[in-house]
Every structure is written in C-alpha cells, then in structure tokens.
Design a protein around this motif. Structure first.
Motif, mmCIF file in Angstrom:
data_model
loop_
_atom_site.group_PDB
_atom_site.id
_atom_site.type_symbol
_atom_site.label_atom_id
_atom_site.label_comp_id
_atom_site.label_asym_id
_atom_site.label_seq_id
_atom_site.Cartn_x
_atom_site.Cartn_y
_atom_site.Cartn_z
ATOM 1 N N GLY C 166 35.032 39.613 36.890
ATOM 2 C CA GLY C 166 35.450 38.333 37.466
ATOM 3 C C GLY C 166 34.259 37.516 37.949
ATOM 4 O O GLY C 166 34.175 36.304 37.716
ATOM 5 N N ASP C 167 33.319 38.184 38.598
ATOM 6 C CA ASP C 167 32.124 37.481 39.096
ATOM 7 C C ASP C 167 31.371 36.829 37.945
ATOM 8 O O ASP C 167 30.923 35.688 38.043
ATOM 9 C CB ASP C 167 31.179 38.463 39.796
ATOM 10 C CG ASP C 167 31.864 39.214 40.914
ATOM 11 O OD1 ASP C 167 32.808 38.655 41.499
ATOM 12 O OD2 ASP C 167 31.451 40.356 41.199
ATOM 13 N N SER C 168 31.227 37.583 36.853
ATOM 14 C CA SER C 168 30.436 37.073 35.729
ATOM 15 C C SER C 168 31.165 35.950 35.012
ATOM 16 O O SER C 168 30.555 34.958 34.608
ATOM 17 C CB SER C 168 30.129 38.197 34.744
ATOM 18 O OG SER C 168 29.286 39.136 35.348
ATOM 19 N N GLY C 294 26.682 32.494 44.057
ATOM 20 C CA GLY C 294 28.027 33.017 44.303
ATOM 21 C C GLY C 294 27.970 34.114 45.334
ATOM 22 O O GLY C 294 26.896 34.646 45.628
ATOM 23 N N THR C 295 29.118 34.432 45.910
ATOM 24 C CA THR C 295 29.124 35.521 46.895
ATOM 25 C C THR C 295 30.199 36.548 46.561
ATOM 26 O O THR C 295 30.603 37.325 47.391
ATOM 27 C CB THR C 295 29.382 34.975 48.309
ATOM 28 O OG1 THR C 295 30.530 34.137 48.269
ATOM 29 C CG2 THR C 295 28.199 34.201 48.826
ATOM 30 N N ARG C 296 30.735 36.505 45.341
ATOM 31 C CA ARG C 296 31.746 37.445 44.862
ATOM 32 C C ARG C 296 33.112 37.210 45.514
ATOM 33 O O ARG C 296 33.956 38.092 45.498
ATOM 34 C CB ARG C 296 31.314 38.898 45.061
ATOM 35 C CG ARG C 296 30.031 39.251 44.313
ATOM 36 C CD ARG C 296 29.761 40.750 44.348
ATOM 37 N NE ARG C 296 30.766 41.472 43.604
ATOM 38 C CZ ARG C 296 31.069 42.747 43.829
ATOM 39 N NH1 ARG C 296 30.469 43.427 44.765
ATOM 40 N NH2 ARG C 296 31.984 43.345 43.100
ATOM 41 N N GLY C 297 33.335 36.050 46.078
ATOM 42 C CA GLY C 297 34.637 35.763 46.683
ATOM 43 C C GLY C 297 34.500 34.572 47.605
ATOM 44 O O GLY C 297 33.474 33.886 47.600
ATOM 45 N N GLY C 384 48.381 48.316 40.575
ATOM 46 C CA GLY C 384 48.599 47.882 41.959
ATOM 47 C C GLY C 384 47.565 48.385 42.946
ATOM 48 O O GLY C 384 47.791 48.368 44.150
ATOM 49 N N ARG C 385 46.410 48.825 42.444
ATOM 50 C CA ARG C 385 45.386 49.376 43.332
ATOM 51 C C ARG C 385 44.114 48.545 43.352
ATOM 52 O O ARG C 385 43.224 48.769 44.150
ATOM 53 C CB ARG C 385 45.001 50.781 42.859
ATOM 54 C CG ARG C 385 46.139 51.714 42.874
ATOM 55 C CD ARG C 385 45.849 52.958 42.050
ATOM 56 N NE ARG C 385 47.029 53.788 42.123
ATOM 57 C CZ ARG C 385 47.345 54.518 43.185
ATOM 58 N NH1 ARG C 385 46.542 54.558 44.222
ATOM 59 N NH2 ARG C 385 48.443 55.224 43.198
ATOM 60 N N GLN C 386 44.007 47.613 42.425
ATOM 61 C CA GLN C 386 42.769 46.853 42.300
ATOM 62 C C GLN C 386 43.050 45.401 42.658
ATOM 63 O O GLN C 386 43.958 44.791 42.106
ATOM 64 C CB GLN C 386 42.241 46.971 40.867
ATOM 65 C CG GLN C 386 41.202 45.928 40.466
ATOM 66 C CD GLN C 386 39.878 46.118 41.188
ATOM 67 O OE1 GLN C 386 39.258 47.173 41.129
ATOM 68 N NE2 GLN C 386 39.452 45.088 41.920
ATOM 69 N N ALA C 387 42.257 44.866 43.579
ATOM 70 C CA ALA C 387 42.487 43.507 44.047
ATOM 71 C C ALA C 387 41.991 42.480 43.043
ATOM 72 O O ALA C 387 41.038 42.728 42.304
ATOM 73 C CB ALA C 387 41.769 43.298 45.375
ATOM 74 N N VAL C 388 42.650 41.331 43.013
ATOM 75 C CA VAL C 388 42.064 40.150 42.381
ATOM 76 C C VAL C 388 42.121 39.036 43.415
ATOM 77 O O VAL C 388 43.006 39.005 44.269
ATOM 78 C CB VAL C 388 42.797 39.732 41.090
ATOM 79 C CG1 VAL C 388 42.684 40.803 40.030
ATOM 80 C CG2 VAL C 388 44.253 39.416 41.368
ATOM 81 N N HIS C 389 41.162 38.175 43.342
ATOM 82 C CA HIS C 389 41.106 37.054 44.273
ATOM 83 C C HIS C 389 40.189 36.013 43.657
ATOM 84 O O HIS C 389 39.441 36.318 42.723
ATOM 85 C CB HIS C 389 40.580 37.508 45.638
ATOM 86 C CG HIS C 389 39.315 38.291 45.562
ATOM 87 N ND1 HIS C 389 38.096 37.712 45.324
ATOM 88 C CD2 HIS C 389 39.079 39.622 45.635
ATOM 89 C CE1 HIS C 389 37.163 38.656 45.282
ATOM 90 N NE2 HIS C 389 37.730 39.821 45.460
ATOM 91 N N PRO C 390 40.227 34.784 44.158
ATOM 92 C CA PRO C 390 39.358 33.757 43.578
ATOM 93 C C PRO C 390 37.884 34.081 43.812
ATOM 94 O O PRO C 390 37.534 34.757 44.780
ATOM 95 C CB PRO C 390 39.750 32.481 44.344
ATOM 96 C CG PRO C 390 40.999 32.805 45.054
ATOM 97 C CD PRO C 390 41.054 34.254 45.245
#
Lengths: 299, 318, 440
Positions: C166-168, C294-297, C384-390
């Motif tokens: 996601g970061d990349s 970026g700061t990864r979130g 359901g164990r791994q988060a996603v976020h902007p």
C-alpha cells in the motif's frame, strides 16, 4: 566516460580514507601489543559521540561553525587518553600472558559494556553535528557536486599515514617500538620500559579510533550501534593489508575503497560482500595478508 | 573400544547426565525447557569449536556452517518436503561437513588470528549472498515446518527436546571417543608445538583438516537443530558475524575442560541472556559483556574449571 | 557391576533433582482485574531513537490514558474490558532467533495475556509461527512485509498497520499524479527485505500506472546502517533519472540527507521518501524542501496541524505535553495497536459479561472497523486480521512562521485504492494492473 572514471576514483578514495583512519589504530595496536582489539569499534563510537555532543553544544551556544574542527580533535584526544589508559592499565595489562583469542574476546566484552555506557550517557536519540561539513560547502569535480569535507578527510588520511610513518621510522620512540615488537623479553632486559611503550601505543591506537569516529560524525547520524559495523570492516582491511602493517592498512583501504566504488557504480548488487570477497581472495593467495611484518618462528 | 568407553568416566557422566535431563525435561516449565533446548543445540557447535580451540585454533566464522545447517533444513523442507528429524540432520551435517571439507584444504594452512579471520570472511560472503536472494526471503528468512520423528508428528515440544538431548549426547560421546584416538590425542600437542608433531610422523595439516570438518559438521547439526526448534531460518540470527561471536563467547565461557562443558555453557548463556533481557531491557549488553569480562578475568579456563575446583575440594575433604 | 549400577541410579536422581529445581521456577498467573501485556520495540541499536522510543512513548501514553479512562469519546471507558494493563517492555534488537526466545519467555515465563509490537519485518515473520504455536494473541504494530498474511493463514496474529504494498502504490500514484513529466526513476534502499520489497512494489506500480515510465538499471542497495553514501550519491547524480525512491528509515535517512544536502542532491533530484518522517523533526531546518514524503498512514507530519479529528487532536496535544516533541509514525502505530486491543477486550467483555477468554477477544478483534488516532482502520485482509487504511503523501516545506517543519499538497489514497481485495495476493494484483481499485 572520463567523468565517471574520475568520480569512481574519488568515491573510492573517499571511502578508502574513511577505512584507513578507522583501521590504522587497530593495526598499530595489533602490531605492537599483539591484541586484536574489538573494543576499537567502541573507541570509534565514543569519539563520534563526544565530537557530536561537543559540536551540537557549541552550535547551540552560538560559537562559529569552524570551531567544530577543533572540537573533533579535542574529543578524540580526550576519549583516547581516558578510555585508552583506563582499559590498558586496569584490564589489558593483567592479560598479556593469556591466549590472544582470550584477549580478543575480553575486548569484545569491553565493547559490549562500552556500547551500553554510551546509551546511558548519551541516550538513544541520534546526534547530528553537520556544522563542520556544512560550513565547507561543495565543489564541482567531474560534473558532480562533491562536499569539501570529504576531501579534507582524504587530506587527514594522508596526514595520519605520513605521521605514523615518520613517528615509527624517524623518531627514537619509533625505534623503541620496533625493538619491542621484535622481542619483548629482550627489550625488557635491555632496560626498555615495555609497559610504558604498551600504554602509549594503546592510547595512540585508541585516539586514532576515536578520531575516525569523530571525523565521520559530522557526515552522518550518530546513533546507538554506531561502532558495530566498523569493527568487521576495519578487521577486513587490516587482514587484507597484513596485520600490524601500516602500509598494509593503506593499500588494503585503497583496494577495498576503490573496488567498492566500482561495485556501487557498475554492479550495485555486489556492494554488500565486495569487502569480504576481497578479503577471502587476498588471504587465499597471501595467507598473512599483503604486507605481513616478518615473524620469528618458535621451535 | 567398547571396553574403553565403558571405563571412560566422562562418557558415563554424559550418558547419565543427559538421561536425567531427558527425563526431567518433561516436567519442566515450558520456558525452562525451551531455554535448555536452545542452549544444548548451540552447545553442539561449541563442542566443535572447543576441539579446534584445544588445537590452538579459534574460528570467528563458524556461523557459516551453522547457517548452512540451518538453511539445509529449511531448503529440504521447502523443496523436498522432508520433515523427518534424521533426514534433516543428515542433509544438514552432510552439507556443512562437505563445505568444511572443501574449505579445509585452504584453511588448514592457517593459524592464529588469520585462521579466525579467513573463516569470518567466508561466513560473511555467505551472509552477503543470502541477504540478496529474494527467493529465500532475504533478511526475513523463511519458516520451517514442524519436525517429525520417523513419521510421527509430536504434539508438544518435548519430543524435539528429547531428540536434541539425545543428539547432543551422541555428539559428546563421539567427540570424546575421537579425543581418545591417536589423532585426537594430538590435539593439544599441535597447539603446543607443531614441528614436534611433524617429527613424530603425523601430518599436522591432515589432523587439523579432520578436526575442521568435524567442527563444521557439528556446527551444521547445531544450526539444523536450532532451525527446527525455532521453526524459522534467517541470515541475521544464523549467519551474520555476531552469531559466530556468540559461539566463541560460549566456548570461552564454558572452557576447554570437558566435552560436557559446551552444553553447560550453552544453557548458562541462554539463561543469562533471558534474565539480562528481563532485568535490563535497555542495558542487557552491559550484563552480557560484563559477565564475559568477569569470566575471562577470574576463570580463564571457563565455568568448567570452577566445577572441577569444587569437585576436587569435595574429593579432598571426604 | 551392581555397585556401578547403584551409583548410576544415585547420580541420575541427584541430577534429576537439580533439573527439577529449574523446572519449579514458575511464574504466577495474573489476576483478572489487571492484565499483563508484552510490548516489544527497539530499545537499543540505531532504530531505538527514531522508531523504538517514539513507539514506546506512544504506547505508554495510551496505556496510561486507557487505564485512567481519559481517552476522548467514544473510547473513554476505563481499562481493557475493565482490567488495568501492566506493560512489560522488551528490546527488539538482536535478530529473529533471539526474538523468538524472548517471545517464548514473555509467554511462558512471564505469562503475559498478549504481546503487542514488532517493528522489523524479520521479527514479525519469525514471531508469527511461534505465536500460533503457543496460541497467544499477538498484535503486530509496525512491520510492513505483505508476506505475513499472504504466505499462510495465521490463527493468533493480527496487524494494525497496512503493508508495504500500500505504501509503495500510494507513492507511485502520487508521483504519477503530481509529477507526470518525470518519467524515469532510480532508488536507494537498504539491502534487506524491507528495502528490496519497497523498491520492487514501487517499480511494479509505476510500470502499471505509467507504462512510459522507466526504471534505472542501477538502483542502489547499500548495507543497512552503513551510514556512508558518498559513492551511491555520485552514482545517482550521474544517473539521468530525475526521481529517487527511498525507503530508508532509522539513522540512515538522516545520514543520507546530510550527505546529499552538501552535494546539492535535492536540487537535482526529486526524492520520494516512503517513511522518512522521523528525519523531518530531527533535522529540522536542514531538511530540504520539496521532498515527497509519506509516513505510512495518517501519521506524524501529515496530520500534525489537522485538529479536525478529536482523537488525533488529543494524541498530538497530549504527546507533545508529555514528551515535549511531536508524535512520529511509530507513536501512532503503537498507540493504534494498544487501542485496538482495548476495543477487542471491551467488546468481548461485554459479550461475555465478565473477563473474556482469549478466543472471545480474538473473535471480537477479527474484521473490526474502528476509529483510531489516524482515522478509520478496517481489518479486512488476511481473514480479518490485517488492517487497511488510507496512506498519504505530501511535499515538505519549511514553515518559517512557526519555525517548524511543514508539509503541503497532502493527498490521501483510500484503503481500497492501494490494497488488493481480500483473497488476492498483492503481487498478483499489481501484475494484473490493480483491477477493481477504488480511488476517488
């Protein structure tokens, strides 16, 4: 093309100067005391921390940036004197009769202890002492901006090399050291104060280690674990050149520095093990390193 | 041979001691069992280093063989699906001993610090390669599936614990036997004076080569057992130079006195580190380094010499 | 012979007795009005200053606030399912094998109720199988490797930080959008899994988003913590590519910045830093303007000024008050993991009507959607164990008025814009050209 060759050579010499300054103290101590001093990495780290701390403090107090150069040398001399004399007098002195590997390990223990004392004294936050590097600015060589500070590192390496050569070959002390290296017992019997020679050589070695760290400090972030990589790196250089040999350390540094620069420019993926590949290669061809000093074989 | 073995006091102690350990292991707290298991597994590599050290050689690069053993287990697991402990060990020991055999031709000519450093160089070359190989997970390494014993998949760690105890006992007995043979008894003689050994008609280079291959194989077995106990291989905890340093550390801490010492040293080291981590998470290196210094200073022949002293005193008084 | 045998028996029992003493060194189980949680972060080594300690501070701040019930609504209930948390801090330095040993000690010796933390991907990969084996709830807070959940399903492991993919992808999207004319790029990344992954995914994403873009044939991979980048900087200066991608972190990013600055590097190259947030504060005015950061979130510099979210406002203010510095990415990441654990405990305790057992907590944690200090987090990947976020990027600009670092042109990419749908491997998704990505 020419610009690139020039850049590779300059990058190589830059790294070589760094390697030489950090490894020359190690090779001198090994040459005279026959100790593989792992704590050299700790001297390097202590030098860096002391210099970085002094420079940031001076900068906050409003002193001009060039004062940093004085502080670098002051820091290395103080660190070398204090740590060097304490360690030689209190610890190593009692161990010279032991197996060389045991002593090497004892210095490893010392290294761990000194590293953690750094944490206690200076904390975990990194120090940035960029003022001396910033004040010198940059120049364009071969179409590429280079920082003048790195060029002064090269000059420092030359000064250290010439200084060591002069001290060892042209002074009375140098001759005394040569005698002690050749045969410790006989020199003692001849009335040479071997114990003093050991102390002084160890302190000089410690100062050079600290100087390496102190001079590198402005170019980088001084953080915990600063001395770890330097140990293996300087070992490699010293082994390539022949342990205890100053010209060896010089040639070893230049070889590793230039080969690494070629790797970075042409084959970046090889960068990580170029140092050790060179070391293995040299040792296979010349078991004692390129410039091993002669050694009497005991029967 | 069997007769001499029976008479050998050390062999008797090894068998009794490890038997006792294997039995009590089942009743230990899981973390105690685990620390002992790790300590013993490391002890095997230390045993090899001790044999070299008695010859006057010390290697700063045995993580090379340790890593080869560990990665051999990982690779046969991943590519061939081999999970049996014996097969894994055979591959690991075979691979590391083979590399040791090849490098031995070069290394047997070296002594002192050069021997130590050349080993370091070889191990760092392997480290550099492993970090680059993405299919092997680079620095993250990869995981190793559960170990089975002759088709049986044990439910808890005790079976592996017992297997490691037995493997260590076998290693210790074999090394003890070797030290009793003619070639083995040359060990200290080589350290004291190589030329004399040559005059006696033995090839020093060959004797060292044999010991080197042996130490490589033992380090391979040690790495393999540790990989199985951990369930994971990665270059930083298997091949990088601090791993070699740790092995040498334990060797010196344990002392060269007996083939049992390396295992004792390995276990002590594991507990030392556990408590240092717990008591001083910010300054555990200080404790570990201080202990090393203290031992070299006050017990240059290692922990084993302390035990010997205690036993001797008891022997005199009783 | 018989005598020998009797002596043998005596010796075996004597030794057995010795070992039994070891066996009896047992820990005590904790009472349920308080819970013990292992918090693992770098306390020594180069990562301690920029990552470990900010992480630890973030964790401590939030633990104290939750124990006292002083978090802003809706998280202002006291304790973790009513229980007070007692953290045990452990150093993450020393590699995978050591971490596994320490993890076992935490679980089996100290009897912790859960373990929260881990910054390095190497630690996470080593710990995950052990966590499943020992069946101990473990929440990973920072590490980025996508392999954690894509390699195999996990039973007791959770991660509240989105992965490196996601970061990349967000970095690549930002570059294509903001600097469409810069077609070629090179990179300098540390030679280990995180650096290699970051470069690989950035490269893949760039190729898909802008087929005309061109990667340099000499991306640099210096050794981690080497601190000397003179030759690498020269190589990149000679390289024609205008964009330089880096996933440097810890002290390396600062060292690289300092050495690049004197050599005019940042006037000639556009740097894309995936996780350089820590350097912005430590270098202060020295940090160059115009770096894509970026700061990864929604962490650190990106949201420092943004007081619209009450949780973020609370976190920034309280953190600044307590530690006299701004919170960094890791502070948010550790705080988020702790908060996540609290929410799981609360939900499970409510359902169970008392102290929940671990399985109840885990099923409460699974698939949870919650509001953290960094906005909405959804545990939607990895079963359901791994988060996603902007994930957001911006361009650094020194704020002369306040005498503080600043950032402008910040853009966030939503979770579904930069992450594959559940069940698809990140690399496959990238290779297919990111089908179904929802960006607005």
């Amino acid at each position: 093309m020419l610009a690139q060759v020039l850049t590779i050579i300059l990058d190589g010499l830059n790294y070589a100067s760094f390697l030489f300054i950090v490894s020359v103290g190690l090779t001198i101590v090994f040459g005279v005391l026959k100790i593989l001093n792992v704590a050299h990495g700790a001297f390097y780290a202590w030098g860096a921390y002391a210099a970085a701390y002094a420079i940031t403090q001076a900068s906050e107090l409003g002193y001009p940036d060039w004062i940093g150069f004085l502080l670098i040398f002051a820091a290395s001399i103080i660190v070398g004197l204090v740590l060097g004399s304490i360690i030689e007098r209190l610890i190593l002195r009692k161990m010279y009769a032991q197996d060389e590997v045991l002593i090497a390990l004892a210095t490893f223990g010392l290294f761990l202890v000194l590293e953690d004392i750094i944490l206690v004294v200076f904390g975990v936050d990194p120090y940035f002492a960029y003022q001396p590097m910033a004040v010198l600015g940059n120049v364009v060589i071969g179409g590429v901006f280079r920082d003048v500070y790195s060029l002064t590192l090269f000059a420092l390496a030359v000064v250290v090399a010439v200084g060591c050569w002069w001290a060892l070959t042209k002074t009375k002390w140098g001759k005394l050291i040569a005698v002690v290296i050749y045969d410790r017992e006989i020199s003692q019997a001849m009335g040479i104060n071997v114990s003093a020679v050991y102390l002084i050589v160890f302190i000089v070695g410690a100062m050079l280690g600290a100087l390496g760290g102190a001079y590198v400090a402005p170019t980088t972030s001084v953080a915990p674990g600063f001395g770890i990589d330097v140990i293996v790196l300087s070992f490699a250089v010293v082994v390539i050149g022949g342990m205890g040999s100053i010209p060896g350390a010089l040639i070893g540094s230049v070889m590793v520095g230039v080969l690494r620069a070629i790797a970075v420019h042409q084959f970046p993926e090889l960068e990580l093990f170029v140092v050790f590949a060179v070391m293995a290669g040299v040792l296979i061809i010349r078991p004692e390193g390129l410039f091993a000093p002669p050694k009497a074989r005991t029967i | 041979m069997i007769e001499t073995l029976k008479k050998d006091k050390t062999v008797r102690w090894i068998i009794l001691g490890f038997l006792a350990l294997a039995i009590t292991g089942n009743f230990m707290e899981a973390w105690v069992q685990n620390n002992i298991m790790f300590g013993l597994a490391r002890g095997l590599a230390v045993l090899g280093l001790m044999v070299l050290w008695r010859t006057g050689l010390i290697s700063f690069g045995h993580a090379l063989y340790f890593g080869i053993g560990a990665y051999a287990v990982g690779l046969v697991d991943r590519n061939l699906g081999i999970s049996d402990i014996f097969l894994r060990l055979i591959f690991a020991v075979g691979a590391s001993a083979f590399v040791g055999f090849l490098l031995g031709f070069i290394l047997r000519k070296y002594r002192g610090i050069f021997f130590a450093m050349l080993n370091l160089a070889f191990s760092m070359v392997l480290y550099g390669i492993l970090v680059k190989v993405e299919s092997l997970g680079s620095t993250d390494g990869f995981s190793v599936s559960q170990t089975t014993i002759l088709g049986w998949a044990p439910e808890n760690k005790y079976a592996l614990f017992a297997a490691i105890v037995i493997a260590c006992a076998i290693g210790a007995v074999l090394v003890q036997c070797y030290l009793k043979t003619a070639l083995g008894s040359l060990t200290t003689a080589i350290r004291d004076n190589e030329l004399r050994v040559e005059y006696l008609g033995f090839s020093v280079a060959r004797a060292i080569h044999v010991k080197y291959v042996m130490s490589a194989g033992l380090a391979g077995a040690s790495g393999a057992l540790l990989a199985m106990a951990l369930g994971q291989v990665d270059p930083d905890s298997m091949v990088n130079w601090p791993v070699s340093g740790e092995l040498v550390f334990i060797t010196v801490m344990a002392g060269p006195g007996s083939v049992i010492a390396p295992f004792l040293g390995g276990v002590v080291f594991e507990f030392l580190r556990t408590y240092a981590f717990e008591l001083a998470p910010e300054a555990w290196q200080l404790i570990v380094g201080g202990t090393l210094l203290g031992i070299i200073f006050f017990l240059p022949m290692g922990l084993w010499s302390l035990l010997e002293r205690i036993w001797k005193r008891r022997g005199v008084s009783s | 012979m018989k005598k020998l045998f009797t002596r043998g028996v005596i010796r075996v029992s004597a030794l057995a007795a010795c070992c039994a003493v070891g066996a009896m060194m047992a820990g005590t189980a904790s009472a349920k009005d308080s819970i013990k949680v292992g918090v693992v972060t770098f306390l020594t080594g180069p990562a301690a200053g920029p990552f470990g300690v900010p992480g630890k501070n973030g964790a401590e701040l939030v633990i104290d606030a939750i124990n006292a019930g002083t978090l802003p609504a809706p998280h202002n209930s006291k304790g973790f399912g009513g229980a007070t948390m007692e953290p045990v801090f452990i150093d993450e330095a020393g590699g995978g094998a050591k971490q596994v040993a320490e993890y076992r000690n935490l679980v089996e010796k100290q009897n912790v109720d859960a373990v929260i933390g881990y910054i390095s991907s190497g630690s996470c990969m080593a710990i995950a199988p052990v966590a499943d084996e020992l069946q101990k709830l473990t929440i990973m807070s920072v590490c980025g490797t996508p392999r954690l959940f894509e390699e195999k399903p996990r039973s007791h492991v959770f991660r509240t930080q989105g992965n490196a993919v996601g970061d990349s992808i967000a970095a690549a999207r930002y570059m294509v959008e903001m600097f469409p004319k810069m077609k070629s790029y090179t990179g300098i990344n540390q030679n280990y899994a995180w650096g290699q992954d970051s470069w690989k995914f950035y490269d893949l994403a760039m190729k898909k988003l802008d087929p005309a873009s061109q990667a340099s044939d000499k991306p640099q991979f210096p050794k981690i913590f080497s601190g000397q980048y003179s030759a690498e900087i020269s190589t990149m200066l000679l390289d024609k590519a205008p964009v330089v991608h880096t996933s440097f972190w810890d002290g390396d990013i600062e060292a690289f910045m300092l050495q690049g600055l004197v050599r005019g590097f940042f006037q000639q190259k556009k740097l894309v830093s995936v996780v350089g947030g820590s350097a912005v504060d430590s270098l202060g005015k020295k940090f160059p303007d115009g770096v894509v950061l970026g700061t990864r979130g929604k962490y650190g510099l990106l949201v420092r000024e943004d007081m619209s979210d009450p949780l973020n406002a609370w976190f920034v203010t309280e953190y600044k008050k307590r530690y006299d510095v701004y919170p960094l990415g890791p502070s948010y990441q550790y705080a988020k993991a702790i908060l996540y654990y609290k929410l799981g405990m609360d939900k499970a305790a409510k359902a169970a009507g008392g102290s929940p057992n671990q399985d109840q907590v885990m099923s409460a944690l699974k698939n949870m959607k919650f509001n953290s200090f960094d906005g909405e987090v959804s545990m939607s990947l990895g079963e359901g164990r791994q988060a996603v976020h902007p994930v957001g990027y911006g361009i650094t600009k020194w704020n002369a008025k306040k005498g503080e670092p600043g950032i402008e042109k910040v853009k966030y990419y939503g979770a579904e814009c930069i992450n594959p749908p559940a069940g698809t491997l990140s690399e496959d998704w990238l290779n297919q050209g990111m089908p179904g990505a929802k960006c607005n």
